[in-house]
Design an enzyme around this catalytic site. Structure first.
Site, PDB file in Angstrom:
ATOM      1  CG  LEU A  33      11.878   7.708  -5.093  1.00  0.00           C
ATOM      2  CD1 LEU A  33      10.718   8.411  -4.400  1.00  0.00           C
ATOM      3  CD2 LEU A  33      13.207   8.174  -4.505  1.00  0.00           C
ATOM      4  N   GLY A  34      12.071   3.085  -6.231  1.00  0.00           N
ATOM      5  CA  GLY A  34      11.908   1.673  -5.939  1.00  0.00           C
ATOM      6  C   GLY A  34      10.816   1.064  -6.792  1.00  0.00           C
ATOM      7  CB  ALA A  35      10.034  -1.552  -8.537  1.00  0.00           C
ATOM      8  N   GLY A  53       5.077  -4.719  -5.659  1.00  0.00           N
ATOM      9  CA  GLY A  53       4.027  -5.513  -6.265  1.00  0.00           C
ATOM     10  C   GLY A  53       2.989  -4.681  -6.988  1.00  0.00           C
ATOM     11  N   GLY A  57       3.551  -1.546  -8.386  1.00  0.00           N
ATOM     12  CA  GLY A  57       4.086  -0.770  -9.496  1.00  0.00           C
ATOM     13  C   GLY A  57       5.445  -0.179  -9.173  1.00  0.00           C
ATOM     14  CB  VAL A  60       7.926   4.451  -6.049  1.00  0.00           C
ATOM     15  CG1 VAL A  60       7.678   5.774  -5.331  1.00  0.00           C
ATOM     16  CG2 VAL A  60       6.930   3.401  -5.578  1.00  0.00           C
ATOM     17  CE  LYS A  94       3.600   2.417  -5.095  1.00  0.00           C
ATOM     18  NZ  LYS A  94       3.280   1.499  -3.978  1.00  0.00           N
ATOM     19  CG  ASP A  96       0.599  -4.807   1.187  1.00  0.00           C
ATOM     20  OD1 ASP A  96       1.004  -5.790   1.841  1.00  0.00           O
ATOM     21  OD2 ASP A  96       1.186  -4.397   0.172  1.00  0.00           O
TER      22      ASP A  96
END
Length: 543
Positions: free
Chosen positions: A36-38, A40, A42, A44, A58, A152
């Site tokens: 699904l993505g990456a 800072g 880690g 996903v 994640k 964050d």
């Protein structure tokens, strides 16, 4: 198109990325189906619960997984996160704090992030921004109510659904604080949405998240971050020292956003005050309701299309990365692989930058008799890009452009800078020393007790202190290259590094006499007896 995973295969490819050879096939009993993505923290992945509900799983970065203090904090923060049950937060489903690579599973939200929405659709209308602020403020109430601070909050961590926003990754960033203090090249938070106290290395509290909400709302209302864009060090300086730029924000939002973006935490409103201010704003008619029209039509259509993908969630994987049969206990029914594009889809920028290990540096090349056009081009690109590629291994090869026609390895000190091959160990590592009892350790990119390591930059009430067995120079440019640093040190070495000669944004260079390694230190903030914040690059000499 019988081989396409959905009627809209281009959207599916944008949302779901095939697993790569270095991705695991299963984590904690959950079979992984797609990326699904990456970011800072880690990577996903998409997986399923035993009952077939999709989850976002994640896994943390290997650098974090190896740190015992991170593991302790991660377990604590995950336990807190599982107590959060707000309607505007993504529920934590499961976790593996004791696994070899710690992981966390949350409810999967098919909607886009605010970052994607603004990038694809532009700024959002005032009513939508107020509804977002009310929903995210309520999420912060739920997060803060169990003693957690997000740390964050940014557009990439707010997902949009048809019935409102959902905040993700709450509190987990705190677990990485230990790595930020003891590791190299890490900073927790995204500079454009960090509060001043974060930028200065001070403790974060609930008001820190309120500042981030104000910055997020300004970004959504105008399409640009309130403290501008550019190098991270410049953005952090503006966050700490300058007022936000709200010229493109609609006038009837500015008063509320300015309160959220106050420099002092005690001057910012509480989430309950933000909710009340949003509710009483004329643009929402006295009530916060996420009706069908709360989003512009184009955004609503995008969310609907993403939701329509759910019955067609892909199971496409890289054959090299997953066993032919799922391990026993893996969740999710097996499906035949579906053809998907193997081109990597764009991923959000990382919140933190990881340093390249020394062994990744390119091997030293044999010096040529004269400069090649490739070397000149590389140097020009580096000078243009400066440190904006922080965290990525960057090798700068500087040929002997002027005068040297020999091939001997015996190079005099005066020409060492022009013949060196530099490899970036890390770049743009931001460090804050609370007082002069701490030094900036160049080799590790961390804070260390004063005079505890040989190659470190210290400071006193008057200025910075160059390490022994080193030469230094104050550079005209705030973003010098290693070659420019070497030339400046050869031409005009500094006898002192006084604060008066180094205002915010100015840089100085340090070069080891024994190794010719170079450190570039850019000043963010200085105080005679208080915290000193700098950004540091470290380049190893390959000769």
């Amino acid at each position: 198109m019988p081989n396409d995973p959905t009627p809209d295969s281009s959207l599916a490819r944008a949302v779901f990325q095939p697993l790569r050879p270095d991705d695991p096939g299963e984590v904690g009993g959950y079979r992984l189906h797609a990326r699904l993505g990456a970011g800072g923290m880690g990577r996903v992945y998409l997986s399923y619960t035993p009952g077939g509900r999709p989850v976002a799983l994640k896994t943390v970065r290997p650098e974090f997984a190896q740190d015992p203090e991170f593991r302790r904090r991660f377990a604590h923060e995950v336990a807190n996160a599982r107590r959060i049950h707000g309607l505007y937060t993504a529920q934590v489903i499961d976790s593996g704090a004791d696994a070899e690579v710690p992981w966390l599973a949350t409810a999967y939200v098919p909607g886009p992030s605010l970052q994607q929405v603004v990038r694809e659709h532009g700024a959002l209308p005032v009513r939508t921004v107020l509804l977002l602020m009310g929903g995210v403020a309520e999420a912060l109430q739920a997060i803060h109510g169990v003693g957690v601070v997000h740390r964050d909050l940014k557009p990439a961590n707010v997902l949009l659904a048809a019935d409102g926003p959902l905040v993700i990754d709450f509190g987990i960033a705190r677990a990485a604080d230990a790595v930020a203090l003891t590791g190299t090249g890490f900073r927790i938070g995204s500079p454009a949405f960090m509060a001043p106290e974060q930028a200065l290395g001070r403790p974060a509290g609930p008001a820190t998240d309120v500042f981030a909400l104000g910055a997020l709302a300004a970004y959504v209302a105008s399409g640009t971050p309130p403290f501008g864009e550019g190098p991270e060090t410049a953005v952090l300086y503006r966050v700490v020292n300058e007022q936000p730029g709200l010229d493109r924000v609609p006038g009837d939002l500015r008063a509320l956003l300015l309160r959220c973006l106050a420099k002092r935490p005690e001057d910012r409103p509480a989430p309950a005050e933000i909710i009340e201010a949003a509710r009483t704003h004329p643009a929402v008619g006295g009530q916060l309701r996420f009706a069908d029209d709360w989003l512009p039509l184009g955004v609503s259509t995008d969310i609907t299309r993403r939701c329509d993908l759910r019955p067609h969630l892909p199971t496409a994987v890289s054959p090299a990365s997953v066993p032919a049969q799922a391990p026993p206990g893996s969740f999710g029914a097996p499906h035949p692989p579906t053809r998907m594009s193997t081109a990597p889809a764009p991923t959000p920028p990382a919140t933190v930058a990881a340093p390249a290990p020394p062994e990744q540096a390119k091997p030293r090349r044999r010096r040529r008799k004269r400069a090649s056009w490739r070397a000149v081009l590389v140097v020009a690109l580096v000078m243009a890009l400066g440190g904006a590629v922080g965290g990525v291994l960057l090798v700068v090869e500087a040929d002997q452009i002027l005068g040297d026609t020999g091939t001997s390895d015996d190079t005099s000190p005066d020409t060492a800078a022009s013949t060196a091959t530099y490899a970036a160990a890390y770049t743009e590592t931001v460090l804050t020393a609370p007082d002069d009892s701490y030094d900036f350790d160049i080799t590790s990119g961390t804070l260390t007790p004063a005079r505890s390591t040989p190659w470190a930059v210290g400071h006193n009430a008057d200025g910075f202190l160059s390490p022994s067995d080193s030469d230094a120079s104050i550079t005209p440019s705030g973003r010098p290259t290693p070659a420019e640093c070497g030339a400046a040190i050869d031409r005009q070495p500094a006898t002192s590094l006084a604060f008066g000669d180094l205002p915010a944004g100015r840089a100085f260079c340090v070069r080891s006499r024994s190794t010719h390694d170079i450190a570039i230190v850019r000043v963010i903030t200085v105080a005679d007896s208080g915290p000193v914040t700098i950004s540091m690059d470290y380049y190893r000499n390959g000769n």
